[in-house]
Motif scaffolding. Structure first.
Motif, short mmCIF file in Angstrom:
data_model
loop_
_atom_site.label_atom_id
_atom_site.label_comp_id
_atom_site.label_asym_id
_atom_site.label_seq_id
_atom_site.Cartn_x
_atom_site.Cartn_y
_atom_site.Cartn_z
N ARG A 17 14.38 -17.36 -56.23
CA ARG A 17 15.30 -18.43 -55.80
C ARG A 17 15.47 -18.44 -54.29
N VAL A 18 15.51 -17.27 -53.69
CA VAL A 18 15.69 -17.20 -52.23
C VAL A 18 14.44 -17.72 -51.51
N MET A 19 13.27 -17.38 -52.05
CA MET A 19 12.02 -17.78 -51.40
C MET A 19 11.75 -19.27 -51.51
N GLY A 20 12.02 -19.83 -52.65
CA GLY A 20 11.77 -21.26 -52.85
C GLY A 20 10.35 -21.64 -52.46
N ASP A 21 10.21 -22.69 -51.67
CA ASP A 21 8.90 -23.14 -51.21
C ASP A 21 8.61 -22.68 -49.78
N HIS A 22 9.44 -21.79 -49.25
CA HIS A 22 9.28 -21.33 -47.87
C HIS A 22 8.06 -20.43 -47.73
N ALA A 23 7.52 -20.41 -46.53
CA ALA A 23 6.38 -19.54 -46.22
C ALA A 23 6.89 -18.30 -45.49
N TRP A 24 6.07 -17.26 -45.51
CA TRP A 24 6.37 -16.06 -44.72
C TRP A 24 6.23 -16.41 -43.25
N VAL A 25 7.11 -15.86 -42.43
CA VAL A 25 7.06 -16.06 -40.98
C VAL A 25 6.91 -14.68 -40.35
N TYR A 26 5.87 -14.52 -39.52
CA TYR A 26 5.62 -13.27 -38.82
C TYR A 26 6.60 -13.16 -37.65
N VAL A 27 7.30 -12.02 -37.55
CA VAL A 27 8.28 -11.82 -36.47
C VAL A 27 8.19 -10.39 -35.94
N ARG A 28 8.65 -10.22 -34.74
CA ARG A 28 8.81 -8.88 -34.15
C ARG A 28 10.24 -8.44 -34.45
N VAL A 29 10.43 -7.15 -34.75
CA VAL A 29 11.75 -6.65 -35.14
C VAL A 29 12.02 -5.30 -34.49
N HIS A 30 13.28 -4.93 -34.47
CA HIS A 30 13.68 -3.57 -34.13
C HIS A 30 15.05 -3.29 -34.76
N TRP A 31 15.38 -2.01 -34.90
CA TRP A 31 16.65 -1.61 -35.47
C TRP A 31 17.67 -1.43 -34.36
N ARG A 32 18.88 -1.90 -34.59
CA ARG A 32 19.98 -1.68 -33.64
C ARG A 32 21.26 -1.50 -34.46
N GLY A 33 21.82 -0.33 -34.40
CA GLY A 33 23.07 -0.05 -35.10
C GLY A 33 22.98 -0.21 -36.61
N GLY A 34 21.85 0.12 -37.20
CA GLY A 34 21.68 0.01 -38.64
C GLY A 34 21.33 -1.39 -39.12
N LEU A 35 21.20 -2.34 -38.21
CA LEU A 35 20.83 -3.71 -38.56
C LEU A 35 19.46 -4.04 -38.00
N LEU A 36 18.76 -4.92 -38.67
CA LEU A 36 17.43 -5.33 -38.25
C LEU A 36 17.54 -6.57 -37.37
N VAL A 37 17.11 -6.45 -36.13
CA VAL A 37 17.15 -7.56 -35.19
C VAL A 37 15.78 -8.24 -35.21
N VAL A 38 15.77 -9.53 -35.53
CA VAL A 38 14.54 -10.31 -35.66
C VAL A 38 14.36 -11.15 -34.42
N HIS A 39 13.20 -10.99 -33.75
CA HIS A 39 12.86 -11.79 -32.57
C HIS A 39 11.86 -12.84 -33.02
N GLY A 40 12.22 -14.07 -32.95
CA GLY A 40 11.32 -15.13 -33.37
C GLY A 40 11.81 -16.45 -32.84
N ALA A 41 11.29 -17.53 -33.41
CA ALA A 41 11.73 -18.86 -33.00
C ALA A 41 13.22 -19.02 -33.26
N ARG A 42 13.70 -18.39 -34.33
CA ARG A 42 15.12 -18.39 -34.66
C ARG A 42 15.60 -16.94 -34.75
N PRO A 43 16.16 -16.38 -33.67
CA PRO A 43 16.58 -14.97 -33.70
C PRO A 43 17.68 -14.75 -34.75
N LEU A 44 17.57 -13.63 -35.47
CA LEU A 44 18.52 -13.29 -36.51
C LEU A 44 18.86 -11.81 -36.43
N VAL A 45 20.00 -11.46 -36.98
CA VAL A 45 20.36 -10.06 -37.20
C VAL A 45 20.59 -9.94 -38.70
N LEU A 46 19.83 -9.04 -39.34
CA LEU A 46 19.84 -8.92 -40.79
C LEU A 46 20.36 -7.56 -41.23
#
Length: 155
Positions: A79-108
């Motif tokens: 259900r979460v994936m739906g019709d979306h494609a995988w997006v390749y991103v650069r990441v690193h850990w900060r304070g136990g959270l995954l920081v995603v560097h991409g077209a749309r930066p996220l903290v996961l």
């Protein structure tokens, strides 16, 4: 078998995704069988011994709770994936959270163990599916045949 997902097409149609889901399904089936065996053993202990000990009954209750939790706690990756494609991103850990560097930066907030975190820390790359409206997403990493559920903390 590929060791990373493809960024072409829907994530659910990807060979890597199907491989990860197959491994997760086998693992879940194994745990359910183990839980059912533990339940049957505890049930035999409760009815087999005339001793009114509370230990077999407590273990029976524990195995029922674990089995029930395991059966109801499956992540709805499809259900979460739906019709979306995988997006390749650069990441690193900060304070136990995954920081995603991409077209749309996220903290996961990703529920990954120490072995997976070490591999991610070394490789610093991941594949992410676009989050749904509730902020749920799925992350996978090269060479780790597992889909990790994640929640967007900051977008």
């Amino acid at each position: 078998m590929p060791n990373k997902p493809s960024t072409r097409g829907a994530a659910l149609d990807d060979r890597w995704t199907r491989y990860c889901l197959e491994i997760a399904s086998r693992r879940a089936f194994g745990w359910v069988v183990l839980g059912a065996l533990a339940f049957a053993l505890q049930l035999a202990l409760v009815f087999g011994f005339a001793d009114p000990s509370p230990v077999p009954l407590a273990l029976l209750l524990f195995s029922v709770l674990v089995l029930g939790f395991g059966l109801t706690r499956r992540q709805p990756f499809t259900r979460v994936m739906g019709d979306h494609a995988w997006v390749y991103v650069r990441v690193h850990w900060r304070g136990g959270l995954l920081v995603v560097h991409g077209a749309r930066p996220l903290v996961l907030d990703v529920s990954a163990g120490p072995v997976a975190r070490g591999r991610i820390r070394r490789h610093r790359r991941a594949w992410v599916v676009s989050p749904d409206r509730a902020g749920n997403t799925v992350v996978t990493f090269r060479g780790v045949p597992k889909l990790f559920p994640a929640k967007v903390v900051r977008g």
